[in-house]
Design a protein around this motif. Structure first.
Motif, PDB file in Angstrom:
ATOM      1  N   GLU A   4       0.834  -1.212   0.000  1.00 31.85           N
ATOM      2  CA  GLU A   4       0.000   0.000   0.000  1.00 31.85           C
ATOM      3  C   GLU A   4       0.866   1.258   0.000  1.00 31.85           C
ATOM      4  O   GLU A   4       0.579   2.214  -0.735  1.00 31.85           O
ATOM      5  N   LYS A   5       1.919   1.264   0.794  1.00 35.82           N
ATOM      6  CA  LYS A   5       2.808   2.430   0.848  1.00 35.82           C
ATOM      7  C   LYS A   5       3.535   2.633  -0.479  1.00 35.82           C
ATOM      8  O   LYS A   5       3.723   3.775  -0.926  1.00 35.82           O
ATOM      9  N   VAL A   6       3.948   1.530  -1.110  1.00 32.50           N
ATOM     10  CA  VAL A   6       4.622   1.626  -2.403  1.00 32.50           C
ATOM     11  C   VAL A   6       3.678   2.209  -3.443  1.00 32.50           C
ATOM     12  O   VAL A   6       4.053   3.097  -4.224  1.00 32.50           O
ATOM     13  N   VAL A   7       2.443   1.743  -3.465  1.00 27.25           N
ATOM     14  CA  VAL A   7       1.454   2.247  -4.419  1.00 27.25           C
ATOM     15  C   VAL A   7       1.231   3.748  -4.218  1.00 27.25           C
ATOM     16  O   VAL A   7       1.268   4.528  -5.183  1.00 27.25           O
ATOM     17  N   VAL A  11       2.115   6.740  -6.963  1.00 23.71           N
ATOM     18  CA  VAL A  11       1.042   7.619  -7.442  1.00 23.71           C
ATOM     19  C   VAL A  11       1.389   9.084  -7.168  1.00 23.71           C
ATOM     20  O   VAL A  11       1.226   9.950  -8.038  1.00 23.71           O
ATOM     21  N   LYS A  12       1.896   9.368  -5.989  1.00 22.16           N
ATOM     22  CA  LYS A  12       2.298  10.743  -5.654  1.00 22.16           C
ATOM     23  C   LYS A  12       3.440  11.196  -6.549  1.00 22.16           C
ATOM     24  O   LYS A  12       3.454  12.337  -7.029  1.00 22.16           O
ATOM     25  N   TRP A  13       4.405  10.303  -6.767  1.00 19.12           N
ATOM     26  CA  TRP A  13       5.558  10.623  -7.622  1.00 19.12           C
ATOM     27  C   TRP A  13       5.089  10.958  -9.035  1.00 19.12           C
ATOM     28  O   TRP A  13       5.544  11.936  -9.640  1.00 19.12           O
ATOM     29  N   LEU A  14       4.181  10.164  -9.563  1.00 21.39           N
ATOM     30  CA  LEU A  14       3.644  10.402 -10.896  1.00 21.39           C
ATOM     31  C   LEU A  14       2.912  11.745 -10.976  1.00 21.39           C
ATOM     32  O   LEU A  14       3.124  12.531 -11.913  1.00 21.39           O
ATOM     33  N   LYS A  15       2.078  12.001  -9.992  1.00 23.57           N
ATOM     34  CA  LYS A  15       1.288  13.233 -10.002  1.00 23.57           C
ATOM     35  C   LYS A  15       2.183  14.458  -9.863  1.00 23.57           C
ATOM     36  O   LYS A  15       2.008  15.450 -10.588  1.00 23.57           O
ATOM     37  N   ASP A  16       3.145  14.392  -8.951  1.00 25.39           N
ATOM     38  CA  ASP A  16       4.069  15.511  -8.764  1.00 25.39           C
ATOM     39  C   ASP A  16       4.886  15.770 -10.026  1.00 25.39           C
ATOM     40  O   ASP A  16       5.082  16.925 -10.435  1.00 25.39           O
ATOM     41  N   TYR A  17       5.344  14.701 -10.652  1.00 24.09           N
ATOM     42  CA  TYR A  17       6.162  14.852 -11.865  1.00 24.09           C
ATOM     43  C   TYR A  17       5.352  15.506 -12.980  1.00 24.09           C
ATOM     44  O   TYR A  17       5.828  16.430 -13.654  1.00 24.09           O
ATOM     45  N   CYS A  43      -1.166   5.193 -12.958  1.00 20.91           N
ATOM     46  CA  CYS A  43      -1.365   6.491 -13.603  1.00 20.91           C
ATOM     47  C   CYS A  43      -2.802   6.978 -13.392  1.00 20.91           C
ATOM     48  O   CYS A  43      -3.036   8.162 -13.113  1.00 20.91           O
ATOM     49  N   ALA A  44      -3.760   6.077 -13.504  1.00 22.42           N
ATOM     50  CA  ALA A  44      -5.163   6.450 -13.322  1.00 22.42           C
ATOM     51  C   ALA A  44      -5.441   6.938 -11.909  1.00 22.42           C
ATOM     52  O   ALA A  44      -6.262   7.834 -11.693  1.00 22.42           O
ATOM     53  N   LEU A 160       9.078   8.644 -18.436  1.00 23.85           N
ATOM     54  CA  LEU A 160       9.280   8.304 -17.027  1.00 23.85           C
ATOM     55  C   LEU A 160       8.927   6.838 -16.812  1.00 23.85           C
ATOM     56  O   LEU A 160       8.155   6.264 -17.574  1.00 23.85           O
ATOM     57  N   SER A 161       9.547   6.236 -15.787  1.00 20.51           N
ATOM     58  CA  SER A 161       9.398   4.791 -15.546  1.00 20.51           C
ATOM     59  C   SER A 161       8.946   4.540 -14.108  1.00 20.51           C
ATOM     60  O   SER A 161       9.778   4.410 -13.206  1.00 20.51           O
TER      61      SER A 161
END
Length: 262
Positions: A4-7, A11-17, A43-44, A160-161
């Motif tokens: 859960e923490k990894v997810v 998600v935060k990393w993707l949104k911030d980027y 991503c969704a 991005l990966s």
């Protein structure tokens, strides 16, 4: 792994980027495999626009059906997801009429397989530019930094990966947590670049659990002489591919010109 923490972290990393890059969201190719399934859900989860693209090129029917099943799953659960289908088979066939197909059959087949991946990359970047999106990569740690099992400037051509620091087993764990369709979780991993049912293991000669073991042993400084039997065989496969594909894993070499030459 604290799934859960990894997810939430990804998600935060993707949104911030995406926000820092001032783009609208992400575009991702949907193959019917677990990596693209997990990446597309992550991503969704950002709430930003996600465009999923099917890009069949003489695709095996099982791959097509799983991709469509996953896209249906996404659209039913995320209002920010849209999808299109771009059949690249005619483009691929036209390409073949304009290039030489002479040479050893295995070499020609591999070159054409990589061409499929590069046609898909071109399509993803077309839509990314059209709609102000980032191309999200789907490579995991074993593929990207272990054996280099991807096409340079094909599925390796991304902005991005998000899952490239996760082993394949960890991707499956996240897929289960995110409720990826069972048909995808149970399917044998396959790059789908040859238009048949051959799996990644068929091509590599080792399973992902075996490769994860070999990668860990290599990072711990082990050599092939430390093992025997199947373990030595797997470790040797890993080292051979890791060495041969270093050109995919390091920056493009640049010829530095001495300042006094300029």
């Amino acid at each position: 792994m604290q799934t859960e923490k990894v997810v939430k972290h990804i998600v935060k990393w993707l949104k911030d980027y995406a926000n820092n890059a001032h783009v609208n969201g992400f575009v991702i190719g949907i193959s019917g495999g677990v990596d693209s399934a997990v990446t597309s859900i992550l991503c969704a989860e950002t709430g930003l626009d996600v465009l999923c693209i099917e890009m069949p090129i003489h695709q095996a029917e099982s791959h097509v059906s799983r991709a469509q099943e996953h896209i249906t799953f996404l659209k039913e659960n995320y209002s920010n997801v849209s999808a299109i289908r771009t059949d690249l088979t005619p483009v691929f066939e036209e390409f073949k009429t304009e290039v030489s197909l002479q040479g050893k059959q295995a070499t020609v087949d591999m070159a054409l397989a990589n061409t499929r991946a590069r046609l898909r990359m071109t399509t993803l970047y077309y839509y990314a530019g059209l709609k102000g999106l980032l191309v999200a990569g789907t490579g995991n740690k074993i593929e990207d930094f272990g054996v280099g099992f991807y096409t340079k400037y094909g599925d390796g051509g991304v902005d991005l990966s998000p899952i490239a620091d996760l082993m394949k087993s960890e991707v499956y764990a996240i897929g289960t947590y995110l409720k990826v369709p069972a048909s995808i979780l149970k399917a044998a991993p396959s790059d789908g670049l040859f238009g048949d049912a051959r799996s990644d293991e068929d091509q590599i000669g080792a399973s992902y659990p075996e490769l994860e073991w070999a990668m860990t042993q290599d990072e711990n400084g082990k050599t092939a002489s430390d093992f025997s039997g199947r373990q030595r065989e797997v470790f040797s496969i890993y080292k051979r591919l890791n060495t041969a594909n270093q050109h995919k894993m390091v920056p493009i070499p640049i010829c530095d010109i001495p300042k006094n030459y300029k």
